[in-house]
Design a protein around this motif. Sequence first.
Motif, PDB file in Angstrom:
ATOM      1  N   GLY A  75      16.696   6.192 -33.458  1.00 14.88           N
ATOM      2  CA  GLY A  75      16.275   5.954 -31.674  1.00 14.88           C
ATOM      3  C   GLY A  75      15.066   4.677 -31.835  1.00 14.88           C
ATOM      4  O   GLY A  75      14.978   4.107 -30.907  1.00 14.88           O
ATOM      5  N   ALA A  76      14.408   4.698 -32.920  1.00 10.38           N
ATOM      6  CA  ALA A  76      13.597   3.647 -33.156  1.00 10.38           C
ATOM      7  C   ALA A  76      14.106   2.088 -33.381  1.00 10.38           C
ATOM      8  O   ALA A  76      13.634   1.363 -33.863  1.00 10.38           O
ATOM      9  N   ALA A 202      16.369   0.540 -28.147  1.00 17.14           N
ATOM     10  CA  ALA A 202      15.219   1.211 -28.934  1.00 17.14           C
ATOM     11  C   ALA A 202      14.123   1.708 -28.566  1.00 17.14           C
ATOM     12  O   ALA A 202      13.236   0.579 -27.793  1.00 17.14           O
ATOM     13  N   THR A 203      13.322   2.572 -28.926  1.00 18.62           N
ATOM     14  CA  THR A 203      12.088   2.901 -28.583  1.00 18.62           C
ATOM     15  C   THR A 203      11.056   2.201 -29.602  1.00 18.62           C
ATOM     16  O   THR A 203      10.790   2.871 -30.900  1.00 18.62           O
ATOM     17  N   THR A 204      10.644   0.831 -29.640  1.00 14.18           N
ATOM     18  CA  THR A 204       9.896   0.173 -30.301  1.00 14.18           C
ATOM     19  C   THR A 204       8.401   0.077 -29.970  1.00 14.18           C
ATOM     20  O   THR A 204       7.580  -0.675 -30.556  1.00 14.18           O
ATOM     21  N   GLY A 205       8.330   0.602 -28.741  1.00 13.09           N
ATOM     22  CA  GLY A 205       6.989   0.215 -27.889  1.00 13.09           C
ATOM     23  C   GLY A 205       7.267  -0.445 -26.677  1.00 13.09           C
ATOM     24  O   GLY A 205       8.170  -1.564 -26.799  1.00 13.09           O
ATOM     25  N   LYS A 206       6.609  -0.296 -25.726  1.00 16.02           N
ATOM     26  CA  LYS A 206       7.189  -0.713 -24.229  1.00 16.02           C
ATOM     27  C   LYS A 206       6.419  -2.046 -24.306  1.00 16.02           C
ATOM     28  O   LYS A 206       5.280  -1.845 -23.726  1.00 16.02           O
ATOM     29  N   ASN A 213      11.756   2.461 -22.701  1.00 19.14           N
ATOM     30  CA  ASN A 213      12.966   3.033 -23.261  1.00 19.14           C
ATOM     31  C   ASN A 213      12.855   4.507 -23.454  1.00 19.14           C
ATOM     32  O   ASN A 213      11.805   4.944 -24.035  1.00 19.14           O
ATOM     33  N   ILE A 214      14.064   5.217 -23.188  1.00 16.22           N
ATOM     34  CA  ILE A 214      13.949   6.725 -23.502  1.00 16.22           C
ATOM     35  C   ILE A 214      15.053   7.093 -24.033  1.00 16.22           C
ATOM     36  O   ILE A 214      16.028   6.597 -23.829  1.00 16.22           O
ATOM     37  N   ILE A 215      14.935   7.731 -25.155  1.00 18.81           N
ATOM     38  CA  ILE A 215      16.144   8.161 -26.054  1.00 18.81           C
ATOM     39  C   ILE A 215      16.111   9.839 -25.605  1.00 18.81           C
ATOM     40  O   ILE A 215      15.085  10.495 -26.134  1.00 18.81           O
TER      41      ILE A 215
END
Lengths: 367, 261
Positions: A75-76, A202-206, A213-215
């Motif tokens: 997810g990241a 990917a959830t890498t920081g917004k 981003n939401i997984i």
Amino acid sequence: MESKAIEKEARLMKGNEALAEAAIRAKIDAYFGYPITPQSEILEYFSREMPNRGGIVLQAESEVASINMIYGAAGAGARVMTSSSGPGISLMQEGLSYIASAQLPCLVVNVSRGGPGLGTIQPSQGDYLQATKGGGHGDYHVIVLAPASVQEMADFVFDAFRLAEKYRNPAMILTDGALGQMMEKVILPEEGSLPKKTPEWATTGKPKWRERNIITSLFIQPEEMEKINLALQKKYELLKQEVRYEEFQTSDAEVVLVAFGLSARICQKVVELGREKGIRIGLTRPITLYPFPEKIINRLAKKIDFFLVVEMNAGQMLEDVKLSVNGICPVHFKGRMGGMIPSPEEVLEEVEMLLEKHSISHDMEVK
Amino acid sequence: MNDITITNGLEVVYKRPKTLTDTPFHYCPGCGHSVVHRVLMEVVEELGIQEKTIGVAPVGCSVFAYNYMNIDMQEAAHGRASAAATGIKRVLPDRFVFSYQGDGDLAAIGTAETIHTVNRGENILMVFINNAIYGMTGGQMAPTSLSGQITSTSPYGRDTQKTGYPIKITELIAQLPGAFYVTRQSVHTAGAVRKLKKAFTAAFEYQKLNKGTSFVEVVSNCPAGWKMTPKESITWMEENMFPFYPLGDIKLPPKESPSKN
């Protein structure tokens, strides 16, 4: 030039180690796993190699934790994999369902062993249905590749990631204890030949310039959940273009064996022995178990006398073959279970017995 | 649209932080979750780490935490939030990662993940909301339900002889060398909220040190699950929960570590 030539040199490796080495060359970011026979060499290989060559290896407290670490890391946006065998793969099914629903790419390797239950550590193909029909809850599928050699144990790592990332779907290499443990010649894939970039979801920081981003696999409104399901089904339909199979001496065959993985290796020998005896026999080997090569099987069904499906289970792929054949010709089954491997001779005996039966019934029809 | 800005006529004294979305909380009136969400996001805003923070929501009442927190988030399987957070932190070690879980999630189904995440000293913040009940599923007995507590699955009161004892998971994990900072807070008064904010701030600061897990328990209420008015629930919490789950720091980092960095 010279170093490249050396790189291409064949090496003698165990299936599990060739697979792990290929994964390092595919530049995986992380591996999360838990020991279980007959796949522990994969975790051991990463534990030995990763600290020097980059990438994260983490021995988790369970397969449940492993697959959820995969969820988080995939997810990241990372390229990640895990591996296990039957009992551990069962523990991962909930996580796989979440991963499939959240549409995350990853690789899960099942070096399967005989079951059910704790079973045996000997090779088996008893996890076919679990692998190809989803395995966990809900309507989903995992892309399934079935290697039949140590070479393919290595090559399919690249293929699996390519497909997983292209379709945002978990991929599985379904192999078995024999292929994992046996040593064969292998030419390893070239390092870095699989391009990698962080996906935009990917959830890498917004950052300020984009929405968060939401997984998630939670879509509480049924209308929305149905939409997600329809999108998944559309993807699975699209996946059919990725079907892969191998045919061996089928062009003039009256009898066609259908087998995957280790069984296909055995059946290749059966075809050779059968041909020596003058039997017009061939082999179709599905390489992708999901998507299943239903078209080629259906096409063959119109030309041959009968199929014999050979598996190391109670008849699991048999169901897919029967669906593909759809009653056009008879489909027979020869299987061994519980970690037993069928010999080429006993499969050939089955073929000869079936040929005799078919010629009798054929004669009766003529009369 | 639903935004509320409060001023005293001269300056703004209260407004929604940018790290919260403009979505009304779905939580029941009087529930502590919304306050904890807000405090957590205030800290993320004040530390200026919105771009570097990734949260993991659990299964339970706060399953939709990502609807409110304006940061990148993942929603994990029941009990596995700290495993998912481990996965994220391992591949993105320079980000601030937190998991947010309730008592059923963290101290029942996810006990193994909780203990091993802390034991590995994962450099994350684990937020633990303890309201001694399964709120989302309608008020069943939780691992942290008190002895004698009436719930829908302990209608005659929790019988510890048959159902086991309320688990002090926070004290349990504080024993582990991987635990760097362990504290138990609440949000039932303005003072308590300020203390929680300090705890969250410290926990994020500690994450930069790479020295282990920060674990912040928030003893909270569940008016709907406890079948009480919000006011009654606060009184019940003070009289019953706090004596068993006393507020305060349980494990503090060695003195020299935070200030030197």
